[in-house]
Every structure is written in structure tokens, then in C-alpha cells.
Design a protein around this motif. Structure first.
Motif, PDB file in Angstrom:
ATOM      1  N   TYR A  42       0.804  -1.223   0.000  1.00 39.61           N
ATOM      2  CA  TYR A  42       0.000   0.000   0.000  1.00 39.61           C
ATOM      3  C   TYR A  42       0.838   1.273   0.000  1.00 39.61           C
ATOM      4  CZ  TYR A  42      -3.533  -3.415   1.072  1.00 39.61           C
ATOM      5  OH  TYR A  42      -4.339  -4.511   1.016  1.00 39.61           O
ATOM      6  N   VAL A  43       2.134   1.132  -0.183  1.00 35.47           N
ATOM      7  CA  VAL A  43       3.000   2.303  -0.216  1.00 35.47           C
ATOM      8  C   VAL A  43       2.797   3.040  -1.529  1.00 35.47           C
ATOM      9  CG1 VAL A  43       5.405   3.082  -0.347  1.00 35.47           C
ATOM     10  CG2 VAL A  43       4.765   1.311   1.279  1.00 35.47           C
ATOM     11  N   ASN A  44       2.586   4.346  -1.425  1.00 35.70           N
ATOM     12  CA  ASN A  44       2.548   5.179  -2.619  1.00 35.70           C
ATOM     13  C   ASN A  44       3.049   6.573  -2.237  1.00 35.70           C
ATOM     14  OD1 ASN A  44       0.265   6.867  -1.788  1.00 35.70           O
ATOM     15  ND2 ASN A  44      -0.955   5.012  -2.090  1.00 35.70           N
ATOM     16  N   LEU A  45       3.311   7.382  -3.237  1.00 37.66           N
ATOM     17  CA  LEU A  45       3.882   8.698  -2.977  1.00 37.66           C
ATOM     18  C   LEU A  45       2.931   9.594  -2.188  1.00 37.66           C
ATOM     19  CD1 LEU A  45       5.650   9.301  -6.395  1.00 37.66           C
ATOM     20  CD2 LEU A  45       6.654   8.518  -4.246  1.00 37.66           C
ATOM     21  N   LEU A  46       1.629   9.409  -2.372  1.00 34.37           N
ATOM     22  CA  LEU A  46       0.668  10.229  -1.656  1.00 34.37           C
ATOM     23  C   LEU A  46       0.720   9.958  -0.153  1.00 34.37           C
ATOM     24  CD1 LEU A  46      -1.578  12.313  -1.645  1.00 34.37           C
ATOM     25  CD2 LEU A  46      -3.200  10.464  -2.059  1.00 34.37           C
ATOM     26  N   ASN A  47       0.752   8.665   0.241  1.00 30.74           N
ATOM     27  CA  ASN A  47       0.770   8.425   1.691  1.00 30.74           C
ATOM     28  C   ASN A  47       2.113   8.806   2.313  1.00 30.74           C
ATOM     29  OD1 ASN A  47       2.206   6.019   1.166  1.00 30.74           O
ATOM     30  ND2 ASN A  47       0.360   4.778   1.323  1.00 30.74           N
ATOM     31  N   ILE A  48       3.200   8.747   1.570  1.00 31.49           N
ATOM     32  CA  ILE A  48       4.493   9.219   2.082  1.00 31.49           C
ATOM     33  C   ILE A  48       4.419  10.737   2.267  1.00 31.49           C
ATOM     34  CG2 ILE A  48       6.971   9.462   1.637  1.00 31.49           C
ATOM     35  CD1 ILE A  48       6.097   6.563   2.199  1.00 31.49           C
ATOM     36  N   HIS A  49       3.860  11.419   1.286  1.00 37.32           N
ATOM     37  CA  HIS A  49       3.713  12.883   1.356  1.00 37.32           C
ATOM     38  C   HIS A  49       2.799  13.289   2.522  1.00 37.32           C
ATOM     39  CE1 HIS A  49       3.493  17.025   0.048  1.00 37.32           C
ATOM     40  NE2 HIS A  49       2.176  16.947   0.120  1.00 37.32           N
ATOM     41  N   THR A  50       1.726  12.544   2.725  1.00 36.21           N
ATOM     42  CA  THR A  50       0.766  12.854   3.789  1.00 36.21           C
ATOM     43  C   THR A  50       1.358  12.607   5.175  1.00 36.21           C
ATOM     44  OG1 THR A  50      -1.055  12.259   2.322  1.00 36.21           O
ATOM     45  CG2 THR A  50      -1.550  12.323   4.671  1.00 36.21           C
ATOM     46  N   LEU A  51       2.053  11.481   5.343  1.00 36.05           N
ATOM     47  CA  LEU A  51       2.608  11.132   6.652  1.00 36.05           C
ATOM     48  C   LEU A  51       3.836  11.966   7.014  1.00 36.05           C
ATOM     49  CD1 LEU A  51       2.248   7.258   6.431  1.00 36.05           C
ATOM     50  CD2 LEU A  51       0.918   8.814   7.872  1.00 36.05           C
ATOM     51  N   LYS A  52       4.581  12.401   6.004  1.00 38.96           N
ATOM     52  CA  LYS A  52       5.792  13.208   6.208  1.00 38.96           C
ATOM     53  C   LYS A  52       6.731  12.625   7.266  1.00 38.96           C
ATOM     54  CE  LYS A  52       3.748  17.660   4.852  1.00 38.96           C
ATOM     55  NZ  LYS A  52       2.777  17.126   3.965  1.00 38.96           N
ATOM     56  N   PRO A  53       7.177  11.383   7.072  1.00 41.99           N
ATOM     57  CA  PRO A  53       8.077  10.799   8.076  1.00 41.99           C
ATOM     58  C   PRO A  53       9.459  11.454   8.035  1.00 41.99           C
ATOM     59  CG  PRO A  53       7.913   9.363   6.175  1.00 41.99           C
ATOM     60  CD  PRO A  53       6.928  10.479   5.957  1.00 41.99           C
ATOM     61  N   ASP A  54      10.129  11.416   9.169  1.00 41.55           N
ATOM     62  CA  ASP A  54      11.517  11.884   9.245  1.00 41.55           C
ATOM     63  C   ASP A  54      12.480  10.788   8.804  1.00 41.55           C
ATOM     64  OD1 ASP A  54      10.961  14.480  10.388  1.00 41.55           O
ATOM     65  OD2 ASP A  54      10.433  13.400  12.226  1.00 41.55           O
ATOM     66  N   ILE A  55      12.055   9.541   8.986  1.00 41.75           N
ATOM     67  CA  ILE A  55      12.859   8.387   8.590  1.00 41.75           C
ATOM     68  C   ILE A  55      11.916   7.231   8.275  1.00 41.75           C
ATOM     69  CG2 ILE A  55      13.150   7.570  10.969  1.00 41.75           C
ATOM     70  CD1 ILE A  55      16.032   6.653  10.079  1.00 41.75           C
ATOM     71  N   ILE A  56      12.362   6.364   7.380  1.00 39.30           N
ATOM     72  CA  ILE A  56      11.601   5.164   7.025  1.00 39.30           C
ATOM     73  C   ILE A  56      12.431   3.940   7.382  1.00 39.30           C
ATOM     74  CG2 ILE A  56      10.567   3.841   5.133  1.00 39.30           C
ATOM     75  CD1 ILE A  56      10.100   6.553   3.707  1.00 39.30           C
ATOM     76  N   LEU A  57      11.827   3.026   8.132  1.00 38.16           N
ATOM     77  CA  LEU A  57      12.446   1.739   8.430  1.00 38.16           C
ATOM     78  C   LEU A  57      11.812   0.714   7.515  1.00 38.16           C
ATOM     79  CD1 LEU A  57      12.320   1.682  12.350  1.00 38.16           C
ATOM     80  CD2 LEU A  57      14.012   2.742  10.862  1.00 38.16           C
ATOM     81  N   MET A  58      12.640  -0.061   6.827  1.00 39.46           N
ATOM     82  CA  MET A  58      12.122  -1.098   5.938  1.00 39.46           C
ATOM     83  C   MET A  58      12.674  -2.439   6.385  1.00 39.46           C
ATOM     84  SD  MET A  58      12.210   0.661   2.204  1.00 39.46           S
ATOM     85  CE  MET A  58      10.632   1.223   1.621  1.00 39.46           C
ATOM     86  N   ASP A  59      11.768  -3.304   6.808  1.00 35.73           N
ATOM     87  CA  ASP A  59      12.138  -4.639   7.272  1.00 35.73           C
ATOM     88  C   ASP A  59      12.271  -5.536   6.047  1.00 35.73           C
ATOM     89  OD1 ASP A  59      12.642  -6.824   8.861  1.00 35.73           O
ATOM     90  OD2 ASP A  59      10.540  -7.166   9.361  1.00 35.73           O
TER      91      ASP A  59
END
Length: 125
Positions: A42-59
Motif C-alpha cells: 500500500y505504499v505510494n507517494l501520496l501516503n508518504i507525502h501525507t505522513l511526512k516521516p523523518d525516517i523510514i524503516l524497511m524490514d
């Protein structure tokens, strides 16, 4: 980050993984972090833009490796958000050799909360 009291927004991206839920609980218990969890499907550019995380952890594991690599490549093409891959030694070697690898750092499993916290702070602060 100008204000040291400001919480770090952490986004965990995984693929239906119990470990990520445990990780979210562990990080959320800390007073220094705000945490969101998204399935890699469910990752897309819109939800990244909306959440505005400082860092992303990818397991990253064998089951989701290509989905995670693809998602991180898309994210890095549009955002300058640090990405921290959480991997096992065997996967880290494969991922680092991939032309799609876009991690800013790697943290080998198993790791302690202190190691995770230090890695997050190194990437964000």
C-alpha cells in the motif's frame, strides 16, 4: 531538527510481518518517536507525502525483498527521507549488490532498541 524536544516521525514499511508490529510497539513506547506502519503493498507517494516521516524503516526479508527495494527506489526518486533497512546478514549482502538498493543505512538483525534508536538518530539529526 531545530527543536530537540520534537518527536521523530518513524514510518515502518513491511509486508504483513509480526516483527514489524512488535517493532512498532517497542518504538512507540519511547517518548522520542511517533510511529506509523504501512504494508509495502500500500505504499505510494501520496501516503508518504501525507505522513511526512523523518525516517523510514524497511524490514527486508526474502519474502518481501523485491517489493521493499522497488518501494524504496520510488520513495527516493521523490523524497529525501533517510531509509534504514533492517536485514539479516545474508540478505544484506544480496541487497547491497542490487542496483535498486537505496538505503542510507543498514541495521543487522537481531538488534537492541538502543542500537535502533542510535541508528535512527544518526540518520535524522
Amino acid at each position: 531538527r531545530g527543536n530537540k524536544m520534537e518527536k521523530i516521525k518513524v514510518l515502518i514499511i513491511n509486508k504483513k510481518n509480526e516483527i514489524a508490529h512488535n517493532l512498532k510497539s517497542l518504538i512507540k513506547d519511547s517518548q522520542h518517536f511517533l510511529v506509523e506502519l504501512i504494508d509495502v503493498e500500500y505504499v505510494n507517494l501520496l501516503n508518504i507525502h501525507t505522513l511526512k516521516p523523518d525516517i523510514i524503516l524497511m524490514d527486508v526479508n526474502f519474502d518481501n525483498m523485491y517489493d521493499i527495494l522497488y518501494a524504496s527506489k520510488i520513495i527516493k526518486s521523490k523524497f529525501s527521507i533517510p531509509i534504514l533497512y533492517l536485514t539479516e546478514k545474508t540478505i544484506q549482502t544480496i541487497v547491497k549488490q542490487s542496483k535498486f538498493a537505496t538505503a542510507d543505512a543498514y541495521l543487522l538483525k537481531p538488534f537492541s532498541f538502543n542500537e535502533l534508536q542510535q541508528n535512527i538518530q544518526l540518520q535524522v539529526l
